[in-house]
Design an enzyme around this catalytic site. Structure first.
Site, PDB file in Angstrom:
ATOM      1  N   LEU A 198       1.910  17.108 -46.561  1.00 45.52           N
ATOM      2  CA  LEU A 198       1.576  18.711 -47.383  1.00 45.52           C
ATOM      3  C   LEU A 198       1.144  18.540 -48.532  1.00 45.52           C
ATOM      4  CD1 LEU A 198       2.027  21.844 -46.477  1.00 45.52           C
ATOM      5  CD2 LEU A 198       4.611  21.223 -48.051  1.00 45.52           C
ATOM      6  N   HIS A 199       0.002  19.367 -48.174  1.00 46.94           N
ATOM      7  CA  HIS A 199      -0.752  19.334 -49.278  1.00 46.94           C
ATOM      8  C   HIS A 199      -1.116  20.646 -50.077  1.00 46.94           C
ATOM      9  CE1 HIS A 199      -3.379  17.284 -46.656  1.00 46.94           C
ATOM     10  NE2 HIS A 199      -4.260  18.770 -47.418  1.00 46.94           N
ATOM     11  N   LEU A 200      -0.864  20.869 -51.096  1.00 44.90           N
ATOM     12  CA  LEU A 200      -1.537  22.095 -52.179  1.00 44.90           C
ATOM     13  C   LEU A 200      -3.168  21.892 -52.159  1.00 44.90           C
ATOM     14  CD1 LEU A 200      -0.949  25.437 -52.843  1.00 44.90           C
ATOM     15  CD2 LEU A 200      -0.396  24.415 -54.787  1.00 44.90           C
TER      16      LEU A 200
END
Length: 761
Positions: free
Chosen positions: A658-660
């Site tokens: 998960l990456h923003l």
């Protein structure tokens, strides 16, 4: 052999009051464990709880510890319990048996049904709780059955019921369904013929498995152990006369040929078995691409030597169609000289699309000597594999990549609908492209063997690393299909990218810009630096109804998609490339930024791969990611007040972990080159972080908008919404557009601006 009934225990049971029962189900995937439990729970007057590891974690796969905790809790409130796991090994059962006691009888119900039936059921399953279905199921069932240990009373069971056919299962169902709250069952072992049996005869016949010879290092003329008559009677006429070419210890690579049953020979001499991960590959570039056989054989041996000790129990098999193959002869001789383990690498004469049905060799992965277009046609191996696999392979390949550069490979999971999967047991095809020395084919090297050997080495490195990533993934799956399944960080592997957003495995390191690039034909010379976060490889058959809230479908992350995961889990290895490291997150620049400022904030939470995995318990980590993203956006705004930023997630990322995204809204970057790049940040496919936080807080999950049509929408300016025919025209318009910021972005803090910068972009 255990006694059939323990009469002493039976008498004592009848004197006691009702006991709770802990039933440990034992059986391969597809044996009917869940169906058994559900039938009993519907029919019995006794209160039951079913503990299923596939659903223990709020409907998702959980861990053994969670199962133990839930089982203990259910027993404490007076319920009897079914442990619905495979439990095929004693070690997997031990902790559950310990839950028994004076008031809890521990039973085992063993569904020891034929392997063929279990595999048939598993392959045909749809929407299975544990996601074990389709083509991969057969290999997993076979592998698990090889480790089967039938339970014994000495493990701590008070009663064992062995079911070896449907009649036995029905009898056991009737027994447990008829139990009332005060009823007990006699102790002992029921239906078990041989408690030390490991594999049923029926399973052995189905697997066509025989004992290995006592002298495994013998040469072709060595005496072999007798083959059970049940197996020799299974002889397939299509195997007659098939030649098996094997590297046998130090026997100078003599061939084994003319065996009456080559399948048995391959099992005995090469350790062949349907549960051994095996890559079958052709010699790259030596046929139509006219690469020198001597030089090619040197590269093959060099790369096999490099990888053979990394294989574990897996194998590499070099395949050629002709008996007099020069490349096989050269490789066989050089492998013998290098003393390469013949159980890890050997050669085989046969059709690569019929290795099992035509030669008894089980290969779950095959390599295709592809063309750069990744299309059928041409001839040789490429044409044969596409033809044998049917249209499913072409469709699956197109979802992964549109073209391939020499020295690279791309892994394509083979759909279960493909004949190669159903007939031959092939689960993956790895397309790989070697160097070309044929002046009539694209990208001819004109005899430059220095460059040619370099590219060939990259091609084999890419191929073998891709195979290892598949093996690691399947090992996790087979370690107990009920256990928590995650891909471990694989051997550090580098990647190039194809023209549609997929990373393709290569044996060389990533070069950011500049540096030598292999010559490409004009058609192939398209964009080669693309967005790192567009999921074009997700399964094409997802039901559109699943695009709702919190969709979390199983996804097999290829080794190329593990780069961010490895960075998040092992930041100390990448500290020179990171902007910030903390216990919860790491921050880095996007390798191919789509704007002047484009960074990624990665969660370090293991198992949180993408937005669809996020639940309410992950809210704090998302809040931390958002706060870190805002901090960096504010830093950039302090440096350049003309910028504006959005923080958000791609609905369906192609990279694991998960990456923003923290991205400036100028989109002034040479790496932004096509419609998919633009639409991945300027349609509903891009979920603003503030909206995701609100949805998680209110509903416990986020809305995932991963419809492919969003990525193919027409190009529109993100300020004035005017339409444009191409990326260059759109970029030119954006540079002069003076429309105000859209009101939707100014709401709820979706857009971050410098103070007093609210009128224009």
């Amino acid at each position: 052999m255990e006694t059939d009934i323990d009469d002493t225990c039976k008498a004592k049971d009848e004197e006691k009051k009702s006991k709770q029962i802990l039933v440990i189900m034992v059986g391969a995937p597809g044996s009917g464990k869940s169906t058994f439990c559900e039938h009993v729970m519907r029919s019995s007057a006794r209160p039951w709880a079913r503990i299923c590891q596939d659903t223990i974690n709020k409907g998702k796969s959980g861990t053994k510890v969670q199962c133990l905790t839930s089982a203990s809790s259910a027993l404490k409130v007076g319920k009897s319990v079914f442990i619905d796991r495979c439990n095929l090994e004693r070690e997997q059962r031990t902790d559950f048996v310990k839950l028994g006691g004076p008031e809890v009888d521990v039973h085992a119900v063993v569904l020891d049904l034929p392997a063929k039936l279990c595999i048939s059921r598993s392959v045909k399953r749809i929407e299975h709780e544990g996601k074990l279905q389709g083509g991969k199921a057969a290999a997993v069932v076979n592998r698990m059955l090889q480790k089967k240990e039938l339970p014994k009373l000495s493990e701590g069971f008070s009663r064992i019921t062995l079911c070896q056919n449907e009649n036995d299962v029905q009898a056991a169902l009737d027994t447990y369904s008829g139990l009332g709250p005060l009823d007990t069952l006699p102790h002992g072992s029921f239906g078990q013929k041989n408690p030390d049996a490991k594999i049923q005869l029926g399973i052995m016949k189905f697997l066509k498995k025989v004992d290995a010879p006592s002298n495994s290092g013998s040469n072709a003329s060595s005496t072999q152990d007798p083959v059970p008559p049940q197996i020799t009677e299974e002889k397939n006429s299509c195997l007659e006369g098939q030649e098996i070419t094997s590297l046998l210890s130090d026997a100078a690579g003599e061939e084994v040929k003319g065996t009456e049953n080559p399948e048995v020979a391959s099992v005995n001499q090469n350790g062949s078995s349907s549960d051994v991960p095996t890559l079958a590959f052709p010699s790259l570039s030596t046929s139509d691409f006219q690469f020198n056989n001597e030089k090619a054989s040197d590269v093959i041996i060099e790369k096999v030597e490099e990888f053979v000790n990394k294989l574990g129990n897996a194998r590499l098999v070099l395949v050629d169609l002709t008996h007099g193959s020069k490349i096989l002869s050269l490789v066989r001789a050089k492998a013998a000289q290098k003393h390469i383990n013949p159980k890890k690498f050997f050669t085989f004469v046969g059709d690569i699309t019929r290795l099992y049905t035509g030669g008894g060799l089980c290969c779950n992965v095959i390599a295709n000597a592809a063309n750069w277009r990744l299309k059928p046609g041409g001839g040789g191996v490429n044409a044969a594999i596409f033809s044998a696999a049917g249209p499913a392979l072409e469709v699956a390949t197109a979802e992964r990549a549109k073209s391939l550069y020499p020295g690279n490979s791309v892994i394509v999971p083979l759909p279960s609908t493909s004949p190669l999967c159903g007939r031959e047991g092939v689960t993956h095809v790895i397309h790989v492209l070697g160097p070309n020395m044929n002046p009539r084919r694209p990208n001819c090297l004109d005899g430059d063997y220095v460059k040619g050997c370099e590219i060939l080495r990259k091609a084999y490195t890419s191929l073998f690393e891709g195979f290892l990533s598949i093996v690691r993934s399947q090992e996790k799956l087979s370690k107990g299909c009920n256990e928590d399944i995650r891909l471990e960080p694989s051997v550090s592997q580098d990647h190039s990218e194809d023209v549609h957003g997929n990373y393709i495995s290569t044996g060389d390191k990533i070069k950011r810009d500049g540096g030598h690039k292999y010559e490409q034909s004009k058609k192939c010379k398209t964009q080669n630096e693309v967005g790192t976060d567009i999921n074009l490889s997700r399964a094409a058959n997802l039901n559109s109804d699943n695009e709702k809230i919190g969709v979390s479908t199983s996804k097999a992350w290829g080794s190329w998609a593990q780069a961010l995961y490895r960075t998040a889990m092992y930041p100390e290895r990448h500290k020179d490339d990171l902007l910030e490291i903390s216990d919860d997150v790491v921050v880095l620049n996007d390798l191919y930024p789509k704007a002047q400022k484009h960074i990624l904030v990665l969660s370090r939470f293991d198992g949180l791969d993408r937005l669809a995995d996020v639940r309410n318990e992950h809210l704090q980590i998302l809040q931390t990611m958002h706060a870190v993203g805002m901090k960096w956006a504010e830093k950039f705004l302090h440096e350049d007040a003309s910028l504006a930023f959005r923080l958000g997630y791609h609905s369906a990322p192609s990279m694991r972990q998960l990456h923003l995204h923290v991205i400036s809204q100028d989109f002034n970057s040479k790496h932004l080159k096509n419609k998919k790049h633009w639409n991945s940040f300027n349609t509903a496919f891009f979920r603003d972080s503030v909206d995701v936080l609100e949805e998680i807080s209110n509903h416990g999950e986020a809305t995932v908008k991963d419809d492919d049509s969003l990525l193919s929408m027409e190009l529109r300016c993100h300020w004035c919404r005017s339409a444009h025919p191409s990326i260059p025209r759109l970029k030119s318009h954006i540079s002069s557009c003076r429309a105000p910021f859209p009101s939707s972005l100014l709401e709820n803090g979706r857009l971050m601006l410098a103070p007093r910068n609210t009128a224009q972009p």
